[in-house]
Motif scaffolding. Structure first.
Motif, short mmCIF file in Angstrom:
data_model
loop_
_atom_site.label_atom_id
_atom_site.label_comp_id
_atom_site.label_asym_id
_atom_site.label_seq_id
_atom_site.Cartn_x
_atom_site.Cartn_y
_atom_site.Cartn_z
N ASP A 90 -7.36 61.77 -44.60
CA ASP A 90 -6.77 62.24 -43.35
C ASP A 90 -7.85 62.45 -42.29
O ASP A 90 -8.46 63.51 -42.20
CB ASP A 90 -6.02 63.56 -43.59
CG ASP A 90 -5.10 63.92 -42.43
OD1 ASP A 90 -5.33 63.43 -41.31
OD2 ASP A 90 -4.15 64.69 -42.67
N GLU A 91 -8.11 61.42 -41.52
CA GLU A 91 -9.08 61.45 -40.42
C GLU A 91 -10.41 62.08 -40.83
O GLU A 91 -10.87 63.07 -40.24
CB GLU A 91 -8.48 62.20 -39.22
CG GLU A 91 -7.19 61.57 -38.71
CD GLU A 91 -6.87 61.99 -37.28
OE1 GLU A 91 -7.76 61.92 -36.42
OE2 GLU A 91 -5.72 62.40 -37.06
N PRO A 92 -11.09 61.51 -41.81
CA PRO A 92 -12.35 62.10 -42.28
C PRO A 92 -13.47 62.04 -41.26
O PRO A 92 -14.44 62.79 -41.37
CB PRO A 92 -12.69 61.26 -43.52
CG PRO A 92 -11.99 59.96 -43.29
CD PRO A 92 -10.73 60.30 -42.56
N ASP A 93 -13.36 61.17 -40.27
CA ASP A 93 -14.43 61.01 -39.27
C ASP A 93 -14.02 61.57 -37.91
O ASP A 93 -14.46 61.10 -36.86
CB ASP A 93 -14.80 59.53 -39.13
CG ASP A 93 -15.33 58.95 -40.43
OD1 ASP A 93 -16.10 59.65 -41.11
OD2 ASP A 93 -14.95 57.82 -40.77
N LEU A 94 -13.20 62.60 -37.90
CA LEU A 94 -12.70 63.18 -36.66
C LEU A 94 -13.84 63.70 -35.79
O LEU A 94 -14.71 64.45 -36.26
CB LEU A 94 -11.74 64.33 -36.99
CG LEU A 94 -10.99 64.96 -35.81
CD1 LEU A 94 -9.94 64.00 -35.29
CD2 LEU A 94 -10.33 66.27 -36.25
N LYS A 95 -13.86 63.30 -34.55
CA LYS A 95 -14.82 63.81 -33.58
C LYS A 95 -14.15 64.91 -32.75
O LYS A 95 -13.01 64.75 -32.32
CB LYS A 95 -15.33 62.70 -32.66
CG LYS A 95 -15.91 61.49 -33.39
CD LYS A 95 -17.09 61.86 -34.28
CE LYS A 95 -17.65 60.63 -34.97
NZ LYS A 95 -18.71 60.97 -35.96
N ILE A 96 -14.87 65.98 -32.51
CA ILE A 96 -14.25 67.17 -31.92
C ILE A 96 -14.80 67.43 -30.52
O ILE A 96 -16.01 67.63 -30.35
CB ILE A 96 -14.48 68.39 -32.82
CG1 ILE A 96 -13.75 68.21 -34.15
CG2 ILE A 96 -14.03 69.68 -32.13
CD1 ILE A 96 -14.03 69.29 -35.16
N ASP A 97 -13.88 67.44 -29.54
CA ASP A 97 -14.23 67.94 -28.21
C ASP A 97 -13.10 68.77 -27.60
O ASP A 97 -13.25 69.36 -26.54
CB ASP A 97 -14.66 66.82 -27.26
CG ASP A 97 -13.55 65.81 -26.98
OD1 ASP A 97 -12.35 66.12 -27.21
OD2 ASP A 97 -13.86 64.71 -26.51
#
Length: 515
Positions: free
Chosen positions: A435-442
């Motif tokens: 489930d979106e293991p490479d999620l980038k957060i802003d």
């Protein structure tokens, strides 16, 4: 030493040692009556059968609350796998105290970890939150998936976990390296065998999705949230996934969500060295310091003590006749660094150990691991590894560690090698996040998010709070000049007033406010 007066951490640098990822802790007042988690012979954490429910079905549920002690308890159904919501569900433990005055709504809280059961914050709500917040909000805690009473992951029997914690976190002989590798293999093999279907599904992304189902079940259009330590990563992840549902979010003891595991480990190594030196400086400034007349002399005394324990474990007064090994000594020393209030306990432990008695440091280590009366009262030491390694399974092999040691020793002459060895800990994880293991957060599009950082925080160094506030599009930074982990409700009126004005009135603090 009173278990009800010691302010301790649930999970601290354990993540560096076991999970090779950012390890976060949160100050917690422990409850002597905590329940024991599942152990050998119990059913795996999750074995729910497919029931065909849709995601909308989960969002439409209501929580049935029942009285439990001074709070209300309930459960929340969430999908094991959000990509296939009909494939089965798990139940999350939820607990709340009702607002004592004019109610604004529900404030969801998380104490950190990852691995700490969030319902403990409700058990100790008077310790965590000021009267103003308790009057205005229902304080709602939940055990994140895989922790506490929410389908807890399980990896080792209590006996095996004892050996795991006591092992040398900085193996310096071929035999110790082999033992460390065997321990890691045993841990991950146990996780696969004992954690059931939930094992691959306890990532931070999935826990954040659970929070939105909880928001809906609480009848809230937007989420008001107060997250501490790792709970800041959880809150920032929520803001990334559900920016339109972000209400008033406060993230205290913030982590840098962009840091790779190695850089996160270096940051935390430096944070603990800074905290240790602040502790020794306080001792020196008071005069007649038992560690030495200068900070450098005091640090050398501690380093020499650790080296001597590494060579020969210390005897203790433990009724189980356990000795203070180097692993237990390490955790016993770092735990009190989380709160300046606990420095006197570290004084006692070090003075005893210098005389050959490891009893107090062993007690502190047991607090660190939630160990009481020969058993573990929660699964935090196991859950933190599984969650962190699901979030980022990067690791190095044992033969790659020596090339990293110099840089880690520069960051932390006292603890650097331990943190360097922590980079190996995700080797062998049998799970992979789907489930979106490479999620980038802003957090693009979210309402203002207040980020709190403390200048000499050992576990979440101040620079990481600065980084999170910068990376969040709507981040607002409030800084506390001080020692210990997290900033709120630590006697700093400037911080507390800013938090209360935001959560109670919606008044956003000035970005860069220094307290």
């Amino acid at each position: 030493m009173s278990k009800r007066t010691l302010v301790v951490t649930v999970v601290t640098v354990w993540a560096l040692v076991l999970a090779g990822a950012v390890g976060i802790g949160i100050v917690l007042l422990r409850d002597d009556d905590a329940d024991k988690p599942a152990d050998a012979g119990d059913e795996p954490a999750a074995t729910a059968a497919a029931d065909g429910r849709t995601l909308e079905d989960f969002y439409d549920q209501e929580i049935t609350w029942t009285r439990c002690d001074q709070a209300e308890c309930g459960t929340l159904d969430v999908p094991i796998d959000y990509q296939q919501p009909g494939d089965g569900a798990i139940k999350l433990a939820v607990k709340r105290t009702r607002a004592t005055g004019e109610r604004i709504g529900s404030l969801v809280v998380n104490p950190g970890g990852p691995g700490a059961p969030g319902t403990t914050m409700v058990d100790n709500v008077d310790f965590y939150f000021a009267d103003e917040l308790r009057a205005a909000y229902d304080i709602v805690g939940f055990d994140p998936r895989g922790t506490g009473e929410s389908a807890p992951v399980d990896c080792l029997t209590d006996e095996a976990l004892d050996a795991y914690v006591a092992a040398d976190p900085d193996p310096d002989t071929p035999e110790e390296v082999a033992t460390a590798q065997e321990n890691s293999q045993q841990f991950w093999t146990g996780c696969a065998a004992r954690s059931g279907a939930v094992g691959p599904h306890v990532s931070t992304v999935e826990a954040a999705r659970d929070m939105d189902v909880l928001r809906s079940a609480l009848g809230e259009d937007q989420l008001a949230y107060f997250g501490f330590s790792y709970g800041t990563r959880l809150g920032a992840t929520y803001a990334e996934l559900f920016p339109d549902q972000v209400g008033r979010l406060v993230l205290d003891g913030a982590v840098d969500p962009s840091l790779a595991p190695r850089e996160g480990a270096l940051s935390q190594a430096m944070g603990f060295e800074t905290a240790l030196r602040s502790y020794v400086q306080n001792c020196v400034d008071a005069g007649g310091c038992f560690l030495g007349a200068t900070v450098e002399a005091g640090i050398t005394t501690i380093q020499d003590l650790l080296a001597s324990i590494d060579a020969k474990a210390l005897s203790t007064n433990d009724p189980e006749r356990r000795q203070l090994t180097i692993g237990l000594a390490f955790y016993g020393i770092v735990l009190p660094l989380y709160s300046e209030d606990n420095w006197p306990y570290l004084d006692d432990g070090l003075q005893e150990a210098l005389k050959g008695d490891g009893s107090t440091l062993l007690q502190l280590s047991d607090f660190y691991g939630s160990r009481e009366n020969g058993t573990y009262t929660d699964n935090s030491l196991e859950a933190i590894s599984v969650i962190n390694c699901l979030d980022d399974p990067w690791s190095i092999t044992a033969d790659q560690v020596p090339a990293n040691i110099a840089e880690f020793e520069k960051a932390s002459p006292t603890f650097g090698e331990v943190f360097a060895w922590g980079l190996t800990a995700c080797n062998g994880i049998p799970f992979a996040s789907t489930d979106e293991p490479d999620l980038k957060i802003d957090g693009s599009g979210a309402a203002p998010i207040v980020v709190l950082g403390t200048t000499r925080d050992p576990a979440t160094p101040y620079a990481e709070a600065v980084a999170m506030a910068e990376q969040l599009e709507s981040g607002v930074l409030v800084s506390r000049d001080g020692d210990g982990h997290t900033a709120y409700n630590k006697g700093n009126a400037c911080v507390d007033d800013a938090v209360h004005a935001y959560l109670l009135e919606g008044t956003v603090p000035q970005d860069g406010l220094s307290c």
